[in-house]
Every structure is written in C-alpha cells, then in structure tokens.
Design an enzyme around this catalytic site. Sequence first.
Site, PDB file in Angstrom:
ATOM      1  CG  ASN A 129      -2.207  -0.573   1.073  1.00 59.61           C
ATOM      2  OD1 ASN A 129      -2.651  -0.635   2.224  1.00 59.61           O
ATOM      3  ND2 ASN A 129      -2.192  -1.402   0.112  1.00 59.61           N
ATOM      4  CB  VAL A 130       0.090   4.759  -1.286  1.00 59.67           C
ATOM      5  CG1 VAL A 130       1.010   5.893  -1.190  1.00 59.67           C
ATOM      6  CG2 VAL A 130      -0.094   4.409  -2.546  1.00 59.67           C
ATOM      7  CE  LYS A 131      -0.972   4.813   7.468  1.00 59.74           C
ATOM      8  NZ  LYS A 131      -1.231   6.259   7.877  1.00 59.74           N
ATOM      9  N   GLY A 132       2.061   2.484   3.408  1.00 61.55           N
ATOM     10  CA  GLY A 132       3.363   1.994   3.717  1.00 61.55           C
ATOM     11  C   GLY A 132       3.584   1.731   5.428  1.00 61.55           C
TER      12      GLY A 132
ATOM     13  CE1 TYR B 273      -4.395   8.107   4.239  1.00 64.50           C
ATOM     14  CE2 TYR B 273      -5.975   6.744   5.171  1.00 64.50           C
ATOM     15  CZ  TYR B 273      -4.797   6.938   4.938  1.00 64.50           C
ATOM     16  OH  TYR B 273      -3.869   6.028   5.526  1.00 64.50           O
TER      17      TYR B 273
END
Lengths: 264, 537
Positions: A129-132, B273
Amino acid sequence: MTATEKKIVRPYGDMTSDGMVQVSFTLPVPCDKRSEGAAVQLATKMGIDPAMVVHAKQMGEGYTFFVVYGRVHHLVDMSQVVVAERDFPLLGAKEINTAIKQRLRRKLTVVGACIGTDAHTVGIDAILNVKGIAGEKGLEYYREFRVVNLGAQVSVPDLVERARTERADAVLVSQVVTQRDAHLHNTKEMSAAFREAFPAERRPLLVVGGPRFDELATGELGVDRIFGRGTTPRDVASYLVHSLISAKQLPSTHLPSKRHGAAA
Amino acid sequence: MTTKLDLDPTLVRRARALAARAGQPVVDLARSHTTAAVERAVLRLAGITGADPDGIPWVNRLVDAVAGDVGLGYGVALPVWHALAREGLETEKPVGGADVTLLAQKAAAGSIRFVLPTGRDATAATRAARRAVGAGIKQIDRRRTERERLVKRLGNPKQRPWIYLIVATGDIYEDIPQAQAAARAGADVIAVIRSTGQSLLDYVPEGATREGFAGTYATQENFRLMRAALDESSKELGRYVRLTNYASGLCMPEIATLAGLERLDMMLNDSMYGILFRDINPIRTFVDQRFSRQIHARAGIIINTGEDNYLTTADAVEAAHTVTVSQLLNEYFAHEAGLADWQLGIGHAFEINPDLPESFRLELAHALLARELFPDAPLKWMPPTKHMTGDVFRGNLLDGFFNLVGTMTGQGILLVGMMTEAVATPWLSDRDIALQNVRYVLNAAGGLHEDFVPAPGGFIQRRAHQVLDEAIDLLERIVDTEPDARRHAGGGMLEAIADGTFGIMKRPATGGKGLDGVARHEEGYCNPATEILESAT
C-alpha cells in the site's frame, strides 16, 4: 579505511579526545535533590565520569527528565568495528525507479497476496500500500512498480494464474498465522506450484515475508528470499531491483533475458 | 471580512462552484447506492451488538444473510423487520437490540429465509424499522446534548489552536493513563491511533482490545472506556477534553455510528484517503462517506480531513494546489451531508522541504490561503513528518516553526509535532518537550495573527494567488474530463481519480477493495436511518 588499520578514537566535545558526551533520559521519580543524585548514579554506571546533571525537569506526577554532560573514558578501536552487511545495496526511491526505468525499460510487476486461510493482510499491505509502514511508502508509491495486491485468502492456483496473466516479475506472499506451521506448509505448496507451472528461467521471483519465518530457510521452502520482522518496503524494493536487474546484468548475460521477451 | 491575502472573491466563488460541479455526480452516485457497511450501521443504530464465537459481529452475519437471500439493493431494514414480525421476535422495547440479535443468530444458523415484504407487511416492517433505528439516533442526540452540557459546565480550552495529541500503544488499558497524562500536560484533544490494517477489515472488532499493530483497534468498548476516562480528566482539569478516532476504511459508517453512540468528539473522515492510500473502491468510499458524514453532522462531531496525506507522497510546493482542490471538495461533500462550518476540521500540513529557500514564507502563504478560503472552519494543522529525520534537535526547531505558522495564521486544531517523528513512537519525554515547544510559541506569540499582515503584492500574497489559480485550473480539468458512462455514473471526478489526478495513484471506479459490498438502490430501497437524518435538515 581498511579493516586492519588500527585507529583509536574517543568522543569529541571541543578538544581532541576529551571524551565528552551528552545523554538524556527519564527516571520514574519526582524531581528533587535525590532524583538528581539518582541521575548521576546512572550516568556514572554508564561510564560517564565525572557526570554533570545540567537539566532536570519534572513531567506529570512522578517522572523527571534529565540532560547529563560528562566524560567517558572508553576507547573506540576503528579496526574492530563490525557492521552487518546485507547482501544487496539499500537504494533510495529515486535510484530504484531509475534502475527499473533505464535497465528494465518497462514497469516491474509485483503480485502480492496472503495465501491459505490467512486473513492478516497487515504485512502485505505494509509493503504494498502507498500508506506503507514506519514512515516509508509502500511499493505502490514507486512510479516504476506495477503492483497487483490480491489481498487475503488467495488460493495457490489463483495466485499462479494471476502471476501468469499479469506477467509478474515477482510474487510477494505474506504469512502471519503460524498455527500448526501453516505458514511453512503454505509457502512450500506455493513454491512447488510455481515450479511446476513455469519453466525455471521464466518463473517469477518468489518472496515470502512474515514475523515468524527463519530468513535462512529459503532452500527448504523453495523460495528466493524470506523477509522477517521489521522489513520495510524499501528493503523489498531494493532486493527486487538487485536480483531482477543488477545481478542479472553482470557479465553473465549470455542468456538473452527470457523475461516475457522484454530484452530489447 | 477583511482579507490578508486580497483574494479575488469572484475567483473564490468560482473555485467553490467548480468543486460543486465536480462533486455533484459523486453525490448522485452516493444517493443511489448502498453498501454492506451502511446497512450494518443501520443495524447498529437499531441496537445490535456482539459477535459470534469466531468474533464476526452479528451485524455482519445478518447483512450477509439478507444479501444472500434478497440482495443488498433493497436495504436490510424491510427484510429484517419483516422477519422479526414473522418469527414473533418483535417486542415493545424501545431499543430492539436483543431481539434483532437473536434473529441474527438464527440467520447465521441458516434457520431463517429473508424475503422482501410487500403491501401491509412492508408498511408494518417500515414502521417497526423506523422505530428501532430512531431509538439509536435518539441515543446519538442524547450524547450530543450531554457533550454540550459538559462543555458549558467545564468550558472549552482557553486558547486557540486546540492542542491535539496522539496516543497509540495498542493496548486500551495502557492508552488510558497515557491519554490522561497527556491531558494533564496540556492536550485538549486526544486521538487514539488505530491498529495498522484496521481500515481493511470488513468488520468492527468487539470488546476491549489489548493488542494492536502500531495502534489500538477502534471498538465500541474501547471508545466507551476512553471517553469515560477523559470525562474524569475533564472534571479534574476544568476543561472538556475531546476524544478523536478514525472513521475511514471499509467500516467507515459503522465506526461513525459507534462514535456518535459513545460521544466521541472528532473523527478523521477524508473524502478520498481510503481510495488513494488504501485502494478501497471509489464508489464504496463515497457512499460510506456520505452516510458517515450525515451521522457526524447529527452527532455534533467535528470531522478532520486528510489533505496532509497528499503531501507525504507528493511535493508540498508542486502539489499545494491539490490540497486546495481536495479541501474544496471535502467542504462540498461535508455541507451536502449536513455538516456545519464549525464541524469542518479541514486538513493541511507543514511539509515543505526545509532546505528550500523561503520554505517558511511558502508555508505561511499556504496556511493563510486555507484560513481565508474557509474562514469559519476550525482547520486542522498537521506537523512536519516527511522531512523529519533522526536529527531530533533540528526536528524540534522545525516543530517550533510549524507552531509559529499555526498561531500566525489562526489555525483551529494543532496536531503536536514530535521531534522523534522519524525515530520511534513518542516517549513520555518527547511529548513533554513537544508540548513545551507549543506552549512557548503560543505564550510568546499567541496574538501575532492580529499584527501579521503580508505586504500587499508581496511574496506571500503572490504565492497564495498562484496556488488558488492552479487549484481552479485543476478543478476545471476535472469538470471537463469526459466521464466513461459505461463504467460508472460518477462524472469527471471518478475519471480523474482513475487517471491518477490526485497523488500518483490510479484508482478506477471498477477496482479496489470492498466493491462487492456495493449495490445500486432497487425500486423501494428503504433505509430508515438516512430518512430520519435527511428529514431533520
């Protein structure tokens, strides 16, 4: 510097080898004369002598924060410094993207999944995920990666099929549940299925990760790499670039790259 | 009002009108679809709690059973309350919880078959569902009144911005003393960060939880425990300490509902988001979000939007206008869902590379632009994270400048930056040093916003105008994007998301997680919660 060259150094405050250091810590006691004495005692035991408490401040009910300056007498022998080396260089996001763009000349495709009954996507999502995780963005964030995250409870045949249709360069599998060694059985089943379905030179790179794996068990599990606790997306991205691009393009490139015929 | 940036009111109106045009098709989409999570939230309002022995909540069991028999498109209310009547489980109790839970248990065992009632059966089911769900909404109303009473008695923080601090141990029983200590040390708002990965769980865990990954699970019981602890602290400190959690991910509407029922005060709730950073299906997100915001509006909860996240992936100067665009869209969606301006904690962040010349002046320009575009919204000002390193000394200085921008531009909610941002979860001493930093700046320069007026035509004004112009350009592009009507009805906005206009992520409307829990309304769709919430406005 070569490892054998003996060189002794000490901390530097404002004069060579004065040994001065500065530390800060909290003790779970209210701030008073006694607690300052306690801070000096700790600093002395840490090897700081003389130790000066330059700041003490109570926080909340019963905690005190200290800043201590003082001299240590320890010597550092630079020739005895040992650092654990990883067997691939850790690259920055820019280097990773550039390496893929310039040397692979197409996006690097990664297919990720949790296999078997494991529904814990924490690991695979942290990497993809981009969130990482831990302030590092996941592989999706890298411009030159194409990420297909299949999520949880993917069957091995489905994973093999998707890897084929997506023309995966690498397959990432995350396994958290370890009841009755499920993570080991699942991983072996997965690697066997890939070996059966792909000729050796076209098989995607197989990478597994999870908190309970032994990172040295690659041979036994039939995978190319195992990542344990604390792995970040950049570790994985650097490894992929290393084994799919850098290591491949060393002199031994007499084999034309068979990877989906993209060797142009 | 006087404006410090000399923004052209015609341009500001144009930006808002474009945001409305871009957002309208998305709202239409949200009004014509439902999701599994929205239907579960309806059941939670009717009082269903608890989970089966595997930890799967009864609301999930019931919604899955109804979806299996009649589909999601009619809503679960009619089939469920019809089945209740048929099974003789209806009682006169104001909250139908126990009986609906019993029905869920029977449904999970496979002994109930759901049908869509017609005629008088349908009328009776509608009335019964409305009564049960209405009881939950009344409970939310009572919690709101309770908050208003407590704020009146104990008071709001004396200063603006309110000081917002994060707690995250993974164990609710560790979080509680830490949160109380933080409140004593000056925090006005406590946020309990959720466990990594909760946003992708398609159910809300039950009960008090003691282990999480880098955060604590959002559960109704955890909400209740923390709110009760902060009520104690509020009384002790003589000011109302607010509690924040996250209404995002696949269970957004349910978590919003639980927050309303347990008197949480602020909720993170961004319009995009989940789509961009969690690869949740865009339609699912927009449908869930509209319902969540309607609940938040009713509950008197302040939402916090997540524009700071864009700047962690994109460059804070180059992408400054995407923040403005997202703020305008968040505002449009929020107003449409019934939220008032005072409930809009619109987000932005101090994320410009500190090595860039004039970075502080650029930050001032961006922060002031948000302030002037949304004069009546509290604004949530987020600290540096991307350019924080292990150099904690430099980090502390950067946080000081962040606090200074916060007070100079009149931000409403200030998330306290930690000098150890890039090192570890904050230690006790890190928090103390960070709060000392905030207190120093607010004490030394708390009124500076009165004196600070950028020079007419100067660097700050010019920069703000440029960002607004770029935002308008981007909104025009979104509005002009030709939608692919075969794939979705969300207009250019969904197309823009699919094309990677926001951040660098491409998120097609037909992809992402949670798509299988989305259903178009069938003729006769019934959702008593939405009906009650919409009739109030």
